[in-house]
Scaffold this motif. Structure first.
Motif, short mmCIF file in Angstrom:
data_model
loop_
_atom_site.label_atom_id
_atom_site.label_comp_id
_atom_site.label_asym_id
_atom_site.label_seq_id
_atom_site.Cartn_x
_atom_site.Cartn_y
_atom_site.Cartn_z
N LYS A 28 -2.72 -14.15 7.09
CA LYS A 28 -3.45 -13.36 6.10
C LYS A 28 -2.64 -12.09 5.86
CE LYS A 28 -7.79 -15.33 6.51
NZ LYS A 28 -8.70 -15.64 5.49
N LYS A 29 -2.46 -11.77 4.61
CA LYS A 29 -1.63 -10.62 4.24
C LYS A 29 -2.52 -9.47 3.79
CE LYS A 29 2.32 -11.49 2.32
NZ LYS A 29 3.42 -11.78 1.39
N ARG A 30 -2.17 -8.27 4.25
CA ARG A 30 -2.85 -7.05 3.79
C ARG A 30 -1.79 -6.04 3.39
NH1 ARG A 30 -7.79 -5.88 8.00
NH2 ARG A 30 -8.68 -7.97 7.95
N SER A 31 -2.14 -5.26 2.40
CA SER A 31 -1.23 -4.21 1.93
C SER A 31 -1.63 -2.89 2.56
CB SER A 31 -1.30 -4.09 0.41
OG SER A 31 -0.87 -5.29 -0.18
N VAL A 32 -0.63 -2.08 2.86
CA VAL A 32 -0.87 -0.78 3.47
C VAL A 32 0.26 0.15 3.04
CG1 VAL A 32 0.34 -1.35 5.62
CG2 VAL A 32 -1.45 0.37 5.65
N THR A 33 -0.04 1.43 2.97
CA THR A 33 0.98 2.43 2.65
C THR A 33 1.33 3.19 3.92
OG1 THR A 33 0.14 2.64 0.41
CG2 THR A 33 1.52 4.42 1.22
N LEU A 34 2.60 3.14 4.29
CA LEU A 34 3.09 3.82 5.48
C LEU A 34 4.07 4.90 5.06
CD1 LEU A 34 3.86 0.74 7.77
CD2 LEU A 34 1.76 2.09 7.66
N ARG A 35 3.72 6.14 5.35
CA ARG A 35 4.57 7.27 5.00
C ARG A 35 4.99 7.24 3.53
NH1 ARG A 35 7.12 5.19 9.12
NH2 ARG A 35 6.29 5.72 11.15
N GLY A 36 4.04 6.93 2.66
CA GLY A 36 4.29 6.94 1.23
C GLY A 36 4.93 5.68 0.67
N HIS A 37 5.19 4.68 1.50
CA HIS A 37 5.81 3.45 1.04
C HIS A 37 4.84 2.29 1.19
CE1 HIS A 37 9.71 5.38 0.72
NE2 HIS A 37 9.53 5.90 1.92
N ALA A 38 4.62 1.58 0.10
CA ALA A 38 3.74 0.41 0.13
C ALA A 38 4.46 -0.74 0.82
CB ALA A 38 3.35 0.01 -1.28
N THR A 39 3.74 -1.43 1.68
CA THR A 39 4.27 -2.60 2.36
C THR A 39 3.13 -3.56 2.59
OG1 THR A 39 5.64 -3.35 4.21
CG2 THR A 39 3.96 -1.71 4.71
N SER A 40 3.46 -4.77 2.96
CA SER A 40 2.42 -5.73 3.31
C SER A 40 2.71 -6.27 4.70
CB SER A 40 2.35 -6.86 2.28
OG SER A 40 3.56 -7.57 2.25
N LEU A 41 1.66 -6.68 5.33
CA LEU A 41 1.74 -7.15 6.71
C LEU A 41 0.99 -8.46 6.79
CD1 LEU A 41 2.66 -6.28 9.56
CD2 LEU A 41 0.46 -5.16 9.81
N ALA A 42 1.64 -9.51 7.27
CA ALA A 42 1.03 -10.82 7.40
C ALA A 42 0.82 -11.14 8.88
CB ALA A 42 1.90 -11.88 6.74
N LEU A 43 -0.44 -11.35 9.25
CA LEU A 43 -0.80 -11.69 10.62
C LEU A 43 -1.83 -12.81 10.61
CD1 LEU A 43 -1.44 -8.11 12.09
CD2 LEU A 43 0.63 -9.49 12.35
N GLU A 44 -1.96 -13.48 11.72
CA GLU A 44 -2.99 -14.49 11.87
C GLU A 44 -4.35 -13.80 11.90
OE1 GLU A 44 0.83 -16.06 13.31
OE2 GLU A 44 -0.21 -14.19 13.66
N PRO A 45 -5.41 -14.50 11.44
CA PRO A 45 -6.75 -13.91 11.41
C PRO A 45 -7.22 -13.39 12.77
CG PRO A 45 -6.74 -15.97 10.19
CD PRO A 45 -5.39 -15.84 10.87
N GLU A 46 -6.81 -14.03 13.83
CA GLU A 46 -7.23 -13.58 15.18
C GLU A 46 -6.71 -12.18 15.48
OE1 GLU A 46 -7.20 -18.04 15.01
OE2 GLU A 46 -5.75 -16.49 14.43
#
Length: 72
Positions: A3-21
């Motif tokens: 599952k992918k979620r978007s997040v902004t880290l230090r002003g930079h947009a990125t996405s992070l894909a992790l298992e639901p668990e």
């Protein structure tokens, strides 16, 4: 499935894909502390080794939290 979620880290947009668990452990932490996803991921990012992928660091963090909660 990841599952992918978007997040902004230090002003930079990125996405992070992790298992639901792993997301469920992260979500539990956020619900417990009232923190933000960006804040938690930023703190994990700051603690990881330079050659460690962010997704790997998040999985290790979630595993350690789950183990701590189970023992506590």
């Amino acid at each position: 499935m990841l599952k992918k979620r978007s997040v902004t880290l230090r002003g930079h947009a990125t996405s992070l894909a992790l298992e639901p668990e792993f997301w469920s452990v992260i979500d539990a932490e956020l619900n417990e502390t009232g923190g933000s996803l960006a804040g938690l991921i930023t703190s994990i990012d700051e603690l990881r080794e330079p050659d460690q992928p962010l997704s790997s660091a998040c999985r290790v963090w979630a595993l350690n939290r789950a183990l701590t909660v189970d023992q506590g």
